[in-house]
Design a protein around this motif. Structure first.
Motif, PDB file in Angstrom:
ATOM      1  N   ASP A  55      -6.549 -22.357 -20.542  1.00 19.89           N
ATOM      2  CA  ASP A  55      -6.787 -23.611 -19.843  1.00 19.89           C
ATOM      3  C   ASP A  55      -7.535 -24.543 -20.788  1.00 19.89           C
ATOM      4  N   ARG A  79      -5.944 -15.201 -20.412  1.00 18.92           N
ATOM      5  CA  ARG A  79      -6.819 -15.666 -19.323  1.00 18.92           C
ATOM      6  C   ARG A  79      -7.406 -14.491 -18.535  1.00 18.92           C
ATOM      7  N   SER A 120     -14.588 -19.641 -20.969  1.00 21.86           N
ATOM      8  CA  SER A 120     -13.585 -20.453 -21.665  1.00 21.86           C
ATOM      9  C   SER A 120     -13.642 -20.178 -23.161  1.00 21.86           C
TER      10      SER A 120
END
Length: 180
Positions: free
Chosen positions: A19, A144, A154
């Protein structure tokens, strides 16, 4: 950098592998003497041996995990093995190279057979030493989910290159996209 100009967005690394994130650590990836820049092209023969990966940072008590995946396996038009895990190194101290970490999934060099594949190196900050373990497989790895499982949060950095079989032609590469 505007989101629509970010090479990780343009190359669909953000979206397919991770992401959106804010880069906070420098990463330098070099195969032999060729530095990897986002979207550059390397031939499989140039990536036979694992790259030198230099990690930035300032806090020597910080450790990182490096994940290298191919989100286009076995082919970009049918990536049903997405993602294929090529390399996993943990416990890399800040301000050093990946060679100072623990290689828990050994390097497997790129060998694309069909189409142009993206090879993505993603760096995560670990919560502590010896807190990340090897998965039981390479196929259908999910960066992820892996990050979530080990509370890596992240990414702190990422870079990718394109690779196709030695006699392949055409695809994503543009003039000037060769690696330095």
């Amino acid at each position: 950098m505007p989101r629509n100009r970010d090479p990780l967005v343009v190359g669909r690394v953000i979206g397919d592998v991770v992401d959106s994130f804010s880069r906070s650590i420098s990463i330098r990836v070099v195969y032999n003497s060729r530095e990897v820049n986002n979207g550059c092209e390397l031939k499989p023969s140039q990536a036979v041996n694992k790259p030198r990966v230099e990690i930035g940072g300032t806090d020597l008590r910080t450790f990182f995990t490096l994940v290298m995946v191919d989100p286009d396996a076995p082919s970009p038009s049918d990536p049903n093995l997405r993602e294929y895990l090529h390399w996993l190194v943990t416990d890399i101290p800040a301000t050093t190279e990946a060679t100072f970490g623990q290689e828990i999934v050994c390097y497997e060099n790129p060998r694309p057979t069909v189409g142009i594949h993206r090879f993505v190196l993603v760096l995560f900050r670990q919560l502590g030493r010896q807190t990340v373990y090897a998965p039981g497989w390479r196929q259908n790895f999910n960066t992820r989910h892996f990050a979530e499982l080990y509370n890596l949060g992240s990414p702190v950095a990422a870079v990718y290159f394109n690779c196709q079989r030695e006699n392949g032609s055409g695809g994503r590469r543009r003039a000037g996209d060769e690696c330095s």
